[in-house]
Enzyme design. Structure first.
Site, PDB file in Angstrom:
ATOM      1  N   ARG A  35       9.893  19.070  27.782  1.00 11.72           N
ATOM      2  CA  ARG A  35       9.630  17.735  28.587  1.00 11.72           C
ATOM      3  C   ARG A  35      10.194  18.143  30.062  1.00 11.72           C
ATOM      4  O   ARG A  35       9.555  17.452  31.073  1.00 11.72           O
ATOM      5  CB  ARG A  35      10.475  16.780  27.944  1.00 11.72           C
ATOM      6  CG  ARG A  35      10.074  16.436  26.501  1.00 11.72           C
ATOM      7  CD  ARG A  35      10.827  15.246  25.891  1.00 11.72           C
ATOM      8  NE  ARG A  35      10.701  14.001  26.654  1.00 11.72           N
ATOM      9  CZ  ARG A  35      11.489  12.898  26.593  1.00 11.72           C
ATOM     10  NH1 ARG A  35      12.326  12.917  25.612  1.00 11.72           N
ATOM     11  NH2 ARG A  35      11.706  11.865  27.416  1.00 11.72           N
ATOM     12  N   TYR A  91       3.065   6.470  40.661  1.00 12.83           N
ATOM     13  CA  TYR A  91       3.722   5.208  41.554  1.00 12.83           C
ATOM     14  C   TYR A  91       5.133   5.349  41.559  1.00 12.83           C
ATOM     15  O   TYR A  91       5.770   6.028  40.611  1.00 12.83           O
ATOM     16  CB  TYR A  91       3.472   3.684  41.090  1.00 12.83           C
ATOM     17  CG  TYR A  91       4.029   3.446  39.629  1.00 12.83           C
ATOM     18  CD1 TYR A  91       5.032   3.225  39.276  1.00 12.83           C
ATOM     19  CD2 TYR A  91       3.013   4.008  38.457  1.00 12.83           C
ATOM     20  CE1 TYR A  91       5.598   2.893  37.946  1.00 12.83           C
ATOM     21  CE2 TYR A  91       3.398   3.859  37.216  1.00 12.83           C
ATOM     22  CZ  TYR A  91       4.559   2.959  36.936  1.00 12.83           C
ATOM     23  OH  TYR A  91       5.215   2.812  35.503  1.00 12.83           O
ATOM     24  N   PRO A  92       5.947   5.127  42.790  1.00 11.38           N
ATOM     25  CA  PRO A  92       7.291   5.283  42.870  1.00 11.38           C
ATOM     26  C   PRO A  92       7.729   3.803  42.614  1.00 11.38           C
ATOM     27  O   PRO A  92       7.303   2.893  42.416  1.00 11.38           O
ATOM     28  CB  PRO A  92       7.407   5.443  44.463  1.00 11.38           C
ATOM     29  CG  PRO A  92       6.236   4.774  45.167  1.00 11.38           C
ATOM     30  CD  PRO A  92       5.172   4.791  44.024  1.00 11.38           C
ATOM     31  N   ASP A 126      11.860   1.591  41.975  1.00 10.81           N
ATOM     32  CA  ASP A 126      13.438   1.560  42.347  1.00 10.81           C
ATOM     33  C   ASP A 126      13.926   0.627  40.875  1.00 10.81           C
ATOM     34  O   ASP A 126      13.349   0.054  40.326  1.00 10.81           O
ATOM     35  CB  ASP A 126      13.789   0.874  43.434  1.00 10.81           C
ATOM     36  CG  ASP A 126      13.734   1.901  44.711  1.00 10.81           C
ATOM     37  OD1 ASP A 126      13.712   3.218  44.569  1.00 10.81           O
ATOM     38  OD2 ASP A 126      13.887   1.480  45.776  1.00 10.81           O
ATOM     39  N   LYS A 127      15.196   0.650  40.893  1.00  7.12           N
ATOM     40  CA  LYS A 127      15.929  -0.476  39.900  1.00  7.12           C
ATOM     41  C   LYS A 127      16.537  -1.326  41.095  1.00  7.12           C
ATOM     42  O   LYS A 127      17.157  -0.896  41.747  1.00  7.12           O
ATOM     43  CB  LYS A 127      17.173   0.269  38.962  1.00  7.12           C
ATOM     44  CG  LYS A 127      16.392   0.947  37.933  1.00  7.12           C
ATOM     45  CD  LYS A 127      15.701   0.013  36.815  1.00  7.12           C
ATOM     46  CE  LYS A 127      15.579   0.773  35.556  1.00  7.12           C
ATOM     47  NZ  LYS A 127      14.566   1.893  35.634  1.00  7.12           N
ATOM     48  N   HIS A 138      12.620  -0.592  26.109  1.00  4.11           N
ATOM     49  CA  HIS A 138      11.754  -0.101  27.218  1.00  4.11           C
ATOM     50  C   HIS A 138      11.028   0.941  26.683  1.00  4.11           C
ATOM     51  O   HIS A 138       9.693   0.987  26.834  1.00  4.11           O
ATOM     52  CB  HIS A 138      12.339   0.071  28.628  1.00  4.11           C
ATOM     53  CG  HIS A 138      11.256   0.295  29.889  1.00  4.11           C
ATOM     54  ND1 HIS A 138      10.762  -0.941  30.213  1.00  4.11           N
ATOM     55  CD2 HIS A 138      11.124   1.201  30.471  1.00  4.11           C
ATOM     56  CE1 HIS A 138       9.874  -0.489  31.223  1.00  4.11           C
ATOM     57  NE2 HIS A 138      10.049   0.753  31.461  1.00  4.11           N
ATOM     58  N   GLN A 156       3.438  10.726  30.097  1.00  2.92           N
ATOM     59  CA  GLN A 156       4.281  10.244  31.076  1.00  2.92           C
ATOM     60  C   GLN A 156       5.072  11.068  31.768  1.00  2.92           C
ATOM     61  O   GLN A 156       5.761  11.894  30.692  1.00  2.92           O
ATOM     62  CB  GLN A 156       4.833   8.890  30.924  1.00  2.92           C
ATOM     63  CG  GLN A 156       6.040   8.336  31.642  1.00  2.92           C
ATOM     64  CD  GLN A 156       6.840   6.931  31.282  1.00  2.92           C
ATOM     65  OE1 GLN A 156       6.279   5.735  31.579  1.00  2.92           O
ATOM     66  NE2 GLN A 156       7.783   7.262  30.371  1.00  2.92           N
ATOM     67  N   SER A 161      11.697  -3.976  33.441  1.00  4.92           N
ATOM     68  CA  SER A 161      10.887  -4.208  34.390  1.00  4.92           C
ATOM     69  C   SER A 161      10.687  -5.555  35.163  1.00  4.92           C
ATOM     70  O   SER A 161      10.743  -5.704  36.300  1.00  4.92           O
ATOM     71  CB  SER A 161       9.418  -3.915  34.107  1.00  4.92           C
ATOM     72  OG  SER A 161       9.622  -2.673  33.732  1.00  4.92           O
TER      73      SER A 161
END
Length: 248
Positions: free
Chosen positions: A130, A144-145, A147-148, A171, A184, A222
């Site tokens: 991984r 896509y970028p 942030d938190k 999540h 992913q 999210s």
């Protein structure tokens, strides 16, 4: 101070987005275009050798829409190697007819939110796979970028480790529901680029991107804490179809 998540870091990553200067490209003679195409194909062949030797990986996709015409995604053991490849590509004849539109610099990352304490990440083949993945050559890509969020009560970095771990577990369960449909790759970019993470998704059914991202929007990670940049979506460009893509 909240406990910071520890990360395992693998290969360094460059997403390089370009548009074609089609007007200049069409002004070339057939022989000049063929020379430039062969130069590009030579680069792709070198990348294939590196991938076969498990010393890196790559993905080459056309991009739908006006943000770019194509994307090169490169994974290498060092940041220096990424820089050398980028510089060498920029020196090619083909690159003279491309216009950089966006790039993203990061490193493949796994966090310790769901890590097992009984596994040595340095020797576990699944974890190493991984961290140093061979990118799938699936039909479609989505990048896509993100942030938190760090605003008021919705500040991810002020939550306890236990709160963050529990939310990330929920999540992650959504993502597992798309196993076999979506691959992913999460890359960390804190200190490397303008966002904190880059997310690259691969699928053979492009609609799975919409379904996955939409479903995850309802998850608290999210819904409360996710900030997202621009989305780039595209179709795989196999080496044998490069000439037809560039034909005029």
């Amino acid at each position: 101070m909240s406990e910071a998540a520890k990360t395992l870091d693998g290969w360094y990553c460059l997403h390089d987005f370009r548009t074609m200067n089609w007007t200049a490209w069409k002004s070339l003679s057939s022989d000049e275009r063929e020379h430039a195409i062969q130069e590009l194909l030579t680069f792709l062949e070198k990348w294939e050798v590196t991938e076969a030797q498990q010393k890196g990986s790559h993905a080459f996709y056309t991009i739908v829409g006006q943000k770019a015409d194509f994307m090169m995604m490169l994974l290498r053991p060092t940041m220096k190697e990424l820089n050398e490849i980028e510089t060498a590509f920029n020196k090619t004849t083909f690159a003279e007819y491309t216009i950089p539109t966006y790039s993203y610099v990061s490193v493949v990352e796994l966090s310790n939110y769901m890590a097992s304490k009984d596994v040595d990440p340095e020797t576990d083949p699944m974890i190493q796979g991984r961290l140093k993945p061979t990118l799938p050559k699936w039909d479609h890509v989505c990048f896509y970028p993100m942030d938190k969020r760090r605003e008021g009560n919705d500040n991810w970095y002020m939550l306890s480790m236990d709160e963050r771990r529990e939310m990330m577990r929920s999540h992650g369960m959504i993502g597992r529901g798309y196993a076999g449909k979506v691959k992913q790759i999460i890359t960390g970019s804190v200190g490397f680029d303008d966002w904190e993470w880059g997310v690259t998704l691969f699928a053979n059914d492009v609609l799975q991107f919409k379904k996955l991202v939409y479903e995850m929007r309802f998850d608290e990670v999210s819904a409360r804490f996710g900030e997202f940049g621009s989305f780039y979506v595209g179709n795989i460009l196999p080496k044998e179809k490069v000439s037809s893509f560039l034909a005029v």
